[in-house]
Design a protein around this motif. Structure first.
Motif: not given
Length: 678
Positions: A137, A216, A219-220, A223, A250, A285, A289
């Motif tokens: 990512l 979590t 990933l947040s 973002t 993806s 997720v 994507l």
């Protein structure tokens, strides 16, 4: 080489068994400025650390990033470098000379545990996957590939000041690395060994909850960092350059998440629901994507669409499927499922080994006649769950094919790679794809590209009405859509076409009903069934009304009136099949007192054209519905979704619908926000 300008920071929580050895190993390497941040230990970590010669700082607020941040406060002025390491003895501190040797050339030196065989072996599968995903990512968002988010890291103090760390939890490491790329720092990753934990208990990899929490947060954090980077106008990835990686990631996440969920479809234990949620989140997720893809080769589109469905055919199904098998089976024995419930005495000799898995055995059939013909046909071939699921998945793939031919592979990803769709048909084994397929055929037949609404030939109306008729005969829900086709013709003065459309639309139901009806009785619609009268579990507007007026809880028929008004309003306003059907289904979802997870699949084909944000979001938020299965696994059989979960399910849908509607309306009013003009 002097190390007096280097400060070591060690966050510690209940590491009394290991912290003395870590401090001693650092001192052996010539590091004397060692600061242990006690993050609320109750095992004497602070005392043993102080006895070993470290400076101890107390930080009662829990959080890895919080402890690191506290350790950075009030540093001696001579400090130029900060070394972070763990307190559990898992870092191989014997490799520190390799780190220190790189100080002249780099600003951030990271230990890559995945760069050595010993390191990879000690990392759990969850850690390996999480590090790979985070690195991928960051590569997609910032253009720099990291191999690991390891704790052992050496950073120049001026570089850390430039980064301006904000995270106070498990996102600390990923924020440091992503921001280091943004700031143009010189970065080096060195392969390092990773030793077995020398004592204590892991706060992340040692527990399922810790892993979920850490994942979590990471990933947040990524973002937030990505959007902050856009806001600051920082360097962004070249979209074309990263498309292959994004496509692979993806697709990988969708397939990996599917595989993860496979053993957890029975929902017999609370943990099975939790694992199902984890796998579904991974798929989610991957689905998100996919929204950023600019194009999708056909081999990738079909490869993922078919592979995920084939895998899910092996998953334990939802309990509706046992009723499908039973109703097909009893028809072969000469009985009508509309006349006899599974518990009927006359059917006792027919009970199978799976009979006790049939849901609501006290109720006779509620599925329309064409559906019963389909069950009977499949039962004639064999009473096999994979056969029934394959029949539903085949109709689902046919929808993918139709949509991709009209709108292309990229747009159709919103349906074909949608986790809600994947589970509903191939995984859970719900027959609703049989209803969706003819409805999509009717839509694509009616809304032909370039055709003006006032010049549609009669065969357009008749063909669309026929397909809608099949959909009605599979699930009654399509009946208002037939009204749209007939009304569309009437508004243009085509009385004969309207009459023919009505006859063709009702024909499949009437013909399929003949075997089940007599001159005096036709028990196809169960108006007295508890499903119709009081059945509820996760509804929106009826739940709100119930809080204000409790008697409404036992009168589902009340909501036929507002739905009828919506249908009339849409008949007067909508000029295309898509607009009428999508908005009819949207209102149906929020007004109907009877809502289940797979009902939302009815909306998903229309998402391909409208790209409605609310429908996209409920593809993900709908998974909170499985709280009901979690409750059942804990022997709570109330089957009523708690209020908090109900908000999680519905408000992304409602707000997303409002947002998408505003984006359409504002330009007409001359009020388009600047955001939408770019």
């Amino acid at each position: 080489m002097t190390l007096d300008n280097t400060l070591v920071i060690i966050p510690a929580l209940n590491e009394a068994a290991t912290i003395p050895q870590v401090i001693q190993a650092l001192q052996t390497q010539g590091l004397n400025h060692i600061r242990v941040v006690d993050n609320g230990s109750i095992d004497g970590t602070a005392q043993v650390a102080a006895q070993a010669g470290a400076e101890v700082v107390q930080e009662p607020i829990k959080g890895y990033g919080q402890a690191c941040w506290t350790g950075l406060q009030a540093m001696p002025t001579a400090i130029e470098w900060i070394l972070f390491c763990d307190a559990d003895g898992s870092d191989d501190l014997g490799q520190l000379p390799e780190f220190l040797a790189q100080r002249q050339s780099y600003d951030l030196i990271l230990g890559n545990r995945r760069g050595t065989a010993a390191g990879r072996k000690q990392l759990s599968p969850v850690q390996n996957f999480g590090n790979w995903l985070s690195g991928s990512l960051i590569a997609l968002g910032w253009g720099h590939r990291f191999q690991d988010l390891g704790p052992l890291r050496l950073i120049r103090k001026t570089a850390l000041d430039q980064i301006g760390m904000r995270d106070r939890n498990f996102g600390w490491t990923v924020e440091m690395q992503a921001r280091a790329v943004e700031c143009g720092l010189r970065i080096c990753e060195l392969p390092v060994n990773y030793l077995p934990r020398q004592g204590g208990t892991s706060k992340i990899s040692g527990t399922l909850g810790g892993s979920i929490q850490a994942g979590t947060i990471i990933l947040s954090t990524l973002t937030q960092l990505y959007w902050h980077n856009l806001w600051r106008g920082g360097a962004t990835p070249n979209p074309e350059k990263h498309q292959p990686g994004l496509l692979f990631l993806s697709a990988f996440l969708l397939v990996a998440g599917t595989i993860y969920t496979l053993p957890h479809g029975a929902f017999s234990e609370p943990t099975s629901v939790i694992h199902f949620w984890i796998g579904s989140a991974i798929m989610g997720v991957g689905f998100i994507l996919a929204w950023m893809l600019r194009s999708v080769p056909g081999i990738w589109f079909w490869g993922v669409a078919i592979a995920t469905r084939l895998l899910l055919l092996t998953m334990y199904p939802g309990n509706d499927i046992w009723r499908y098998l039973w109703e097909g089976y009893v028809q072969l024995q000469g009985f009508s499922p509309y006349d006899f419930s599974p518990m009927a005495d006359v059917l006792k000799p027919l009970r199978t080994e799976w009979w006790d898995q049939i849901n609501h055995p006290y109720a006779s059939a509620i599925y329309p006649p064409v559906t019963q013909f389909g069950f009977k046909t499949l039962a004639r071939i064999g009473l096999w769950v994979p056969l029934f699921k394959a029949a539903f998945a085949a109709a689902d793939l046919a929808v993918c094919w139709l949509l991709s031919r009209r709108f292309g592979h990229r747009a159709t990803l919103l349906y074909a790679w949608n986790p809600l769709v994947l589970y509903s048909f191939a995984g859970g084994g719900h027959y609703d794809s049989w209803f969706v397929l003819p409805l999509v055929m009717a839509w694509l037949w009616f809304d032909r590209p370039g055709a003006a609404a006032d010049t549609l030939p009669p065969f357009t109306y008749l063909g669309s009405a026929f397909f809608v008729g099949i959909s009605i005969a599979v699930k009654w829900i399509s009946l208002p859509v037939l009204a749209f086709v007939v009304w569309h013709a009437l508004r243009r003065g085509r009385i004969a076409t309207a009459l023919g459309s009505g006859i063709l639309g009702l024909g499949p139901v009437v013909l399929a009903a003949v075997p089940f009806c007599s001159p005096t009785s036709c028990p196809l619609v169960k108006f007295g069934s508890s499903f119709v009268v009081t059945g509820r579990c996760s509804e929106l507007i009826p739940y709100i009304v119930e809080q204000l007026w409790e008697p409404s809880r036992w009168a589902n028929w009340l909501y036929a009136f507002p739905l009828a008004l919506v249908v009339v309003w849409l008949l007067l306003r909508a000029h295309t099949f898509h607009k009428f059907t999508e908005w009819y289904l949207i209102f149906l979802m929020v007004i109907s007192p009877i809502i289940h997870f797979w009902y939302l699949s009815w909306l998903m084909p229309f998402l391909v054209f409208s790209r409605n944000l609310g429908i996209r979001l409920i593809s993900l938020s709908a998974y909170v519905y499985f709280t009901l299965l979690y409750m059942s696994a804990q022997e709570d059989y109330s089957w009523i979704l708690p209020e908090a979960q109900r908000h999680i399910l519905w408000w992304p849908f409602v707000l997303g619908i409002a947002w998408s509607s505003a984006k359409i309306t504002w330009p007409k009013l001359g009020l388009t926000p600047k955001l939408n003009r770019t």
